[in-house]
Design a protein around this motif. Sequence first.
Motif, PDB file in Angstrom:
ATOM      1  N   PHE A   1       0.865  -1.168   0.000  1.00 59.72           N
ATOM      2  CA  PHE A   1       0.000   0.000   0.000  1.00 59.72           C
ATOM      3  C   PHE A   1       0.905   1.221   0.000  1.00 59.72           C
ATOM      4  N   ALA A   2       0.724   2.107  -0.973  1.00 59.67           N
ATOM      5  CA  ALA A   2       1.519   3.331  -1.057  1.00 59.67           C
ATOM      6  C   ALA A   2       0.582   4.523  -1.108  1.00 59.67           C
ATOM      7  N   ASP A   3       0.863   5.538  -0.281  1.00 60.50           N
ATOM      8  CA  ASP A   3       0.018   6.725  -0.360  1.00 60.50           C
ATOM      9  C   ASP A   3       0.841   8.000  -0.281  1.00 60.50           C
ATOM     10  N   ILE A   4       0.232   9.062  -0.790  1.00 60.22           N
ATOM     11  CA  ILE A   4       0.869  10.373  -0.809  1.00 60.22           C
ATOM     12  C   ILE A   4       0.730  11.006   0.571  1.00 60.22           C
ATOM     13  N   VAL A   5       1.826  11.541   1.077  1.00 57.21           N
ATOM     14  CA  VAL A   5       1.826  12.182   2.392  1.00 57.21           C
ATOM     15  C   VAL A   5       1.082  13.523   2.308  1.00 57.21           C
ATOM     16  N   SER A   6       0.210  13.777   3.279  1.00 59.99           N
ATOM     17  CA  SER A   6      -0.492  15.065   3.425  1.00 59.99           C
ATOM     18  C   SER A   6      -1.255  15.451   2.165  1.00 59.99           C
ATOM     19  N   PHE A   7      -1.947  14.463   1.577  1.00 53.05           N
ATOM     20  CA  PHE A   7      -2.660  14.750   0.329  1.00 53.05           C
ATOM     21  C   PHE A   7      -3.803  15.739   0.557  1.00 53.05           C
ATOM     22  N   THR A   8      -4.476  15.657   1.700  1.00 54.57           N
ATOM     23  CA  THR A   8      -5.588  16.580   1.976  1.00 54.57           C
ATOM     24  C   THR A   8      -5.100  18.020   2.004  1.00 54.57           C
ATOM     25  N   ALA A   9      -3.961  18.253   2.656  1.00 52.23           N
ATOM     26  CA  ALA A   9      -3.407  19.608   2.699  1.00 52.23           C
ATOM     27  C   ALA A   9      -3.010  20.079   1.301  1.00 52.23           C
ATOM     28  N   LEU A  10      -2.423  19.170   0.511  1.00 49.07           N
ATOM     29  CA  LEU A  10      -2.061  19.523  -0.859  1.00 49.07           C
ATOM     30  C   LEU A  10      -3.300  19.886  -1.675  1.00 49.07           C
TER      31      LEU A  10
ATOM     32  N   ARG B   1       4.524   7.123   1.513  1.00 51.34           N
ATOM     33  CA  ARG B   1       4.729   6.155   2.594  1.00 51.34           C
ATOM     34  C   ARG B   1       4.328   4.786   2.072  1.00 51.34           C
ATOM     35  N   LEU B   2       5.085   3.759   2.488  1.00 50.24           N
ATOM     36  CA  LEU B   2       4.842   2.403   1.997  1.00 50.24           C
ATOM     37  C   LEU B   2       4.655   1.434   3.154  1.00 50.24           C
ATOM     38  N   GLY B   3       3.645   0.562   3.028  1.00 51.56           N
ATOM     39  CA  GLY B   3       3.439  -0.525   3.970  1.00 51.56           C
ATOM     40  C   GLY B   3       3.331  -1.844   3.239  1.00 51.56           C
ATOM     41  N   LEU B   4       3.992  -2.884   3.758  1.00 50.84           N
ATOM     42  CA  LEU B   4       3.950  -4.222   3.160  1.00 50.84           C
ATOM     43  C   LEU B   4       3.517  -5.232   4.210  1.00 50.84           C
ATOM     44  N   ALA B   5       2.618  -6.131   3.825  1.00 51.35           N
ATOM     45  CA  ALA B   5       2.176  -7.209   4.712  1.00 51.35           C
ATOM     46  C   ALA B   5       1.980  -8.468   3.885  1.00 51.35           C
ATOM     47  N   THR B   6       2.306  -9.609   4.466  1.00 49.22           N
ATOM     48  CA  THR B   6       2.258 -10.883   3.742  1.00 49.22           C
ATOM     49  C   THR B   6       1.321 -11.852   4.441  1.00 49.22           C
ATOM     50  N   GLY B   7       0.616 -12.628   3.646  1.00 45.85           N
ATOM     51  CA  GLY B   7      -0.265 -13.638   4.209  1.00 45.85           C
ATOM     52  C   GLY B   7      -1.301 -14.097   3.216  1.00 45.85           C
ATOM     53  N   SER B   8      -2.279 -14.818   3.715  1.00 40.71           N
ATOM     54  CA  SER B   8      -3.313 -15.397   2.870  1.00 40.71           C
ATOM     55  C   SER B   8      -4.361 -14.341   2.517  1.00 40.71           C
ATOM     56  N   VAL B   9      -4.642 -14.218   1.215  1.00 41.96           N
ATOM     57  CA  VAL B   9      -5.650 -13.267   0.745  1.00 41.96           C
ATOM     58  C   VAL B   9      -6.651 -13.994  -0.140  1.00 41.96           C
ATOM     59  N   VAL B  10      -7.812 -13.406  -0.265  1.00 43.33           N
ATOM     60  CA  VAL B  10      -8.862 -13.939  -1.121  1.00 43.33           C
ATOM     61  C   VAL B  10      -8.961 -13.069  -2.367  1.00 43.33           C
ATOM     62  N   LEU B  11      -8.977 -13.689  -3.524  1.00 43.19           N
ATOM     63  CA  LEU B  11      -9.094 -12.981  -4.791  1.00 43.19           C
ATOM     64  C   LEU B  11     -10.531 -13.082  -5.274  1.00 43.19           C
TER      65      LEU B  11
ATOM     66  N   ARG C   1      -2.769  -0.103   7.347  1.00 46.11           N
ATOM     67  CA  ARG C   1      -2.484   0.398   8.698  1.00 46.11           C
ATOM     68  C   ARG C   1      -0.992   0.739   8.852  1.00 46.11           C
ATOM     69  N   LEU C   2      -0.136  -0.106   8.299  1.00 40.87           N
ATOM     70  CA  LEU C   2       1.305   0.144   8.394  1.00 40.87           C
ATOM     71  C   LEU C   2       1.692   1.436   7.685  1.00 40.87           C
ATOM     72  N   THR C   3       1.040   1.694   6.562  1.00 40.83           N
ATOM     73  CA  THR C   3       1.334   2.920   5.828  1.00 40.83           C
ATOM     74  C   THR C   3       1.051   4.150   6.682  1.00 40.83           C
ATOM     75  N   GLN C   4       0.035   4.076   7.510  1.00 40.28           N
ATOM     76  CA  GLN C   4      -0.350   5.223   8.334  1.00 40.28           C
ATOM     77  C   GLN C   4       0.705   5.574   9.379  1.00 40.28           C
ATOM     78  N   VAL C   5       1.559   4.608   9.752  1.00 40.98           N
ATOM     79  CA  VAL C   5       2.574   4.892  10.778  1.00 40.98           C
ATOM     80  C   VAL C   5       3.965   5.004  10.183  1.00 40.98           C
ATOM     81  N   ALA C   6       4.082   4.854   8.862  1.00 42.94           N
ATOM     82  CA  ALA C   6       5.400   4.935   8.219  1.00 42.94           C
ATOM     83  C   ALA C   6       5.876   6.385   8.159  1.00 42.94           C
TER      84      ALA C   6
ATOM     85  N   ILE D   1       9.762   2.434   4.209  1.00 38.03           N
ATOM     86  CA  ILE D   1       8.992   1.209   4.036  1.00 38.03           C
ATOM     87  C   ILE D   1       8.829   0.542   5.393  1.00 38.03           C
ATOM     88  N   ILE D   2       7.572   0.272   5.764  1.00 41.17           N
ATOM     89  CA  ILE D   2       7.260  -0.423   7.007  1.00 41.17           C
ATOM     90  C   ILE D   2       6.659  -1.780   6.652  1.00 41.17           C
TER      91      ILE D   2
END
Length: 295
Positions: free
Chosen positions: A142-151, A221-231, A246-251, A256-257
């Motif tokens: 998950f990658a997101d732009i920092v402070s996008f609302t302010a921008l 900010r980048l967050g990575l998590a591994t495990g079982s997912v449903v497609l 969630r990890l992206t929010q604290v990065a 990279i978190i």
Amino acid sequence: MPLEQARRLWRTLGFPERGDEKAYSEEDVIGLTAIADVMRDGLVDFDRALNVVRGAGLSMARLADWEMGALIQPIEDQYADNGAPPSTPTEATAWALERYGDRFEVVLLYAWRRHLAAAVARLESMRAIAADPHTTDLTVGFADIVSFTALSNELTREKIGDLVEVFEARCGDVIAVNGGRLVKSMGDAVLFVNEDALRAFATAEGIIKVVGRDKRMPDVRLGLATGSVVLRLGDVYGPPVNLAARLTQVARRNRIIVDHDTAGRLPADQFETRPLPARPMRGFGVMEPLTVRRI
């Protein structure tokens, strides 16, 4: 096809109903007839047909909006350059479709066939390692732009649109180069998956390089998590998806978190991990995320 089924398919494709008004064309008949033929042959029942046309409707609606956002100005300019009088967007678009529509249809069909072949290959790969082909282990990013609302409050609408377009394009390029799949984009964020943690980390590094390290672009900010997912229906679901967000929010900016599962799958001789202070994460309780860097 019963009238109620036809109306349900019509709504599922994303089109507004017109009641009993005479409002449908021969093309509409051809489209619904094609669906009815597939159902009659027994390939799909009505409920499964609804799932398929829902995906087609959502994808085509977004594609149409995307194309108009990118092309309406050059279409109107070229229409005027050809000596046409001042026109409405409808007139200019009709002219462009008559002149170029068949070529856009070629590209659309070509892209669909290539992506369909890739989807079949992924399905075969998952069936080789799992009993349920709709559930598999992936690394979710998950990658997101920092402070996008302010921008958004500072930039003009045109500049915000340009920023989002460049962000999505650059992320998409990096994801494709590293063998991943862009699942969806949400304006200021993208969700992607890779089959292994090493490639997912390379994807995250690449996004930071082409977006966060570019002085003309905002930080990410980048967050990575591994495990079982449903497609399901082109999307992915499961705890790793939520955890990556969630990890992206604290990065920190341009960092990279990862979770412990992702860190454990990275080669120990190539990466150094450092635990961060434990903190509560909505839906997961108190967790200890990790920062990772190449040695």
